[in-house]
Design a protein around this motif. Sequence first.
Motif, mmCIF file in Angstrom:
data_model
loop_
_atom_site.group_PDB
_atom_site.id
_atom_site.type_symbol
_atom_site.label_atom_id
_atom_site.label_comp_id
_atom_site.label_asym_id
_atom_site.label_seq_id
_atom_site.Cartn_x
_atom_site.Cartn_y
_atom_site.Cartn_z
ATOM 1 N N VAL A 9 0.861 -1.185 0.000
ATOM 2 C CA VAL A 9 0.000 0.000 0.000
ATOM 3 C C VAL A 9 0.895 1.232 0.000
ATOM 4 N N ARG A 27 -7.871 -9.420 6.171
ATOM 5 C CA ARG A 27 -7.290 -8.101 5.921
ATOM 6 C C ARG A 27 -6.110 -7.853 6.844
ATOM 7 N N HIS A 39 -5.462 1.899 9.585
ATOM 8 C CA HIS A 39 -5.628 1.494 8.192
ATOM 9 C C HIS A 39 -5.941 -0.002 8.105
ATOM 10 N N TYR A 41 -6.317 -3.196 4.923
ATOM 11 C CA TYR A 41 -6.031 -3.519 3.524
ATOM 12 C C TYR A 41 -6.338 -4.983 3.283
ATOM 13 N N ARG A 48 -9.389 -0.880 0.808
ATOM 14 C CA ARG A 48 -8.766 -0.230 1.958
ATOM 15 C C ARG A 48 -9.803 0.548 2.751
#
Length: 282
Positions: A9, A27, A39, A41, A48
């Motif tokens: 990312v 994730r 965060h 991802y 995201r």
Amino acid sequence: MRHAPEIAVRERAELGEGPTWDAAAGRLIWVDILSSRVHTYDPSTGHRTVLATEQHVGAAKPRAGGGLVVNLRDGVGLYDAAGAFSWLARDPVPGRRGNDAAVAPDGALWTGTMRYDEAEGGGSLSRVAPDGTVTGVLDASTVSNGTGWSPDGRLMYYIDTPTLRIDVFDVDGERVLDRRPFAVVEPGSGWPDGLTVDGDGCVWVAFWDGAAVRRYTPDGRVDRVVDLPVRRPTACAFGGAGLRDLYISTARTGLDAPHPWSGSLLVVPDAGQGLPGVPFAG
């Protein structure tokens, strides 16, 4: 290593930290401490999310019932699956914030703190039970960082960064005993920061100002080095399909001329075999 690091990312995190694989959601979770952001991802879809917290956030981990447990400036908080926030264990101390944290095999959260000025002995390590009960473990750390357990749960590894050591404890139920050096870092090779333990019982450590992640065998020897283009990797964790990919958080804070990848989440595909994580039981 069979594979070089890549960007998972692209991000400009000031102080990216604490990558953690959330198996239930498929994730990767990590934080930007100084920007007060959590965060996530999903490597299978690229999806995201970014959650803004009201305080600096040292770590975020998945909860067994959904949502997140977060180590904030003033203590430990909970987000439920719908995003509603509540405090679990609040203990504000002027000049101090939460730092790295890890979930133990029994589902408790072990939380570190440090002073913003990094004053010696100003940090701590505590165990936070699912009901919010806090038990002090170490009360004179400086920069409480990487924490992890051996595959059989009998050993706990811990880093207080300025000591230039990775320490190890014996685990007896909820207690840790017999603190001793597991590995001593050569001065000038970087500062040990976050860590993860793999399926072989090896300890992977990110080195702040060392531009590398190093793997230590169970007897404390370095047997692998992942060289990185960024100067300040902060922590690492295995994730993705089969827990084979090594994710590495990075920082750009304090750098006059950061590398373009600094602040991004990096990944080394097929780096090794990670251990299944445990969600916070609270």
